[in-house]
Scaffold this motif. Sequence first.
Motif, mmCIF file in Angstrom:
data_model
loop_
_atom_site.group_PDB
_atom_site.id
_atom_site.type_symbol
_atom_site.label_atom_id
_atom_site.label_comp_id
_atom_site.label_asym_id
_atom_site.label_seq_id
_atom_site.Cartn_x
_atom_site.Cartn_y
_atom_site.Cartn_z
ATOM 1 N N ASN A 37 0.835 -1.188 0.000
ATOM 2 C CA ASN A 37 0.000 0.000 0.000
ATOM 3 C C ASN A 37 0.880 1.253 0.000
ATOM 4 O O ASN A 37 1.502 1.570 1.007
ATOM 5 C CB ASN A 37 -0.895 -0.042 1.241
ATOM 6 C CG ASN A 37 -1.811 1.134 1.359
ATOM 7 O OD1 ASN A 37 -1.716 2.114 0.636
ATOM 8 N ND2 ASN A 37 -2.733 1.050 2.311
ATOM 9 N N PRO A 38 0.928 1.989 -1.120
ATOM 10 C CA PRO A 38 1.799 3.169 -1.176
ATOM 11 C C PRO A 38 1.333 4.316 -0.285
ATOM 12 O O PRO A 38 2.111 5.218 -0.001
ATOM 13 C CB PRO A 38 1.752 3.569 -2.649
ATOM 14 C CG PRO A 38 0.420 3.092 -3.119
ATOM 15 C CD PRO A 38 0.189 1.797 -2.381
ATOM 16 N N THR A 39 0.103 4.265 0.194
ATOM 17 C CA THR A 39 -0.388 5.377 1.029
ATOM 18 C C THR A 39 0.129 5.305 2.461
ATOM 19 O O THR A 39 -0.100 6.231 3.228
ATOM 20 C CB THR A 39 -1.927 5.451 1.037
ATOM 21 O OG1 THR A 39 -2.468 4.309 1.706
ATOM 22 C CG2 THR A 39 -2.466 5.540 -0.377
ATOM 23 N N VAL A 40 0.820 4.234 2.814
ATOM 24 C CA VAL A 40 1.407 4.164 4.151
ATOM 25 C C VAL A 40 2.759 4.866 4.209
ATOM 26 O O VAL A 40 3.326 5.039 5.283
ATOM 27 C CB VAL A 40 1.533 2.711 4.668
ATOM 28 C CG1 VAL A 40 0.180 2.040 4.727
ATOM 29 C CG2 VAL A 40 2.496 1.909 3.821
ATOM 30 N N LEU A 41 3.252 5.286 3.048
ATOM 31 C CA LEU A 41 4.490 6.063 3.011
ATOM 32 C C LEU A 41 4.228 7.443 3.601
ATOM 33 O O LEU A 41 3.097 7.939 3.560
ATOM 34 C CB LEU A 41 4.985 6.197 1.570
ATOM 35 C CG LEU A 41 5.304 4.890 0.849
ATOM 36 C CD1 LEU A 41 5.564 5.159 -0.631
ATOM 37 C CD2 LEU A 41 6.481 4.209 1.491
ATOM 38 N N PRO A 42 5.239 8.098 4.126
ATOM 39 C CA PRO A 42 5.030 9.433 4.705
ATOM 40 C C PRO A 42 4.523 10.412 3.643
ATOM 41 O O PRO A 42 4.870 10.304 2.469
ATOM 42 C CB PRO A 42 6.418 9.858 5.183
ATOM 43 C CG PRO A 42 7.310 8.699 5.016
ATOM 44 C CD PRO A 42 6.615 7.661 4.198
ATOM 45 N N ASP A 43 3.666 11.329 4.064
ATOM 46 C CA ASP A 43 3.218 12.381 3.150
ATOM 47 C C ASP A 43 4.420 13.196 2.719
ATOM 48 O O ASP A 43 5.216 13.648 3.537
ATOM 49 C CB ASP A 43 2.205 13.309 3.838
ATOM 50 C CG ASP A 43 0.849 12.645 3.969
ATOM 51 O OD1 ASP A 43 0.521 11.807 3.117
ATOM 52 O OD2 ASP A 43 0.122 12.971 4.920
#
Length: 103
Positions: A37-43
């Motif tokens: 899931n790439p959305t778990v990377l930091p903003d």
Amino acid sequence: MKVYIAGKVSGLPRDEINRKFDESAKMLVEQGHEPFNPTVLPDCEDVPHDDYMHVCYAMIDICDAVYMQKDWQDSKGARLERKYAFDWEKRIIYEDPATKEDF
């Protein structure tokens, strides 16, 4: 199977992004897959889109497939991820088969 999740992120509220990617991840786990899931990377709002895509491509590199959420066509990044996956002969799975397009 390791499966990267691709879908629209830009322009959506963070809670909507989290909800839809979490739902996809849960469904993939229930099917016996390992979601990436790439959305778990930091903003990284200050990181140029092209630079951020290199991180996403690295995730795709270690996956067997890419799961295209139903809104993938509305996302520049998801369209790039789909093309990258195709070029590297990854399996492409569509949440909505009606959104499948030929290359």
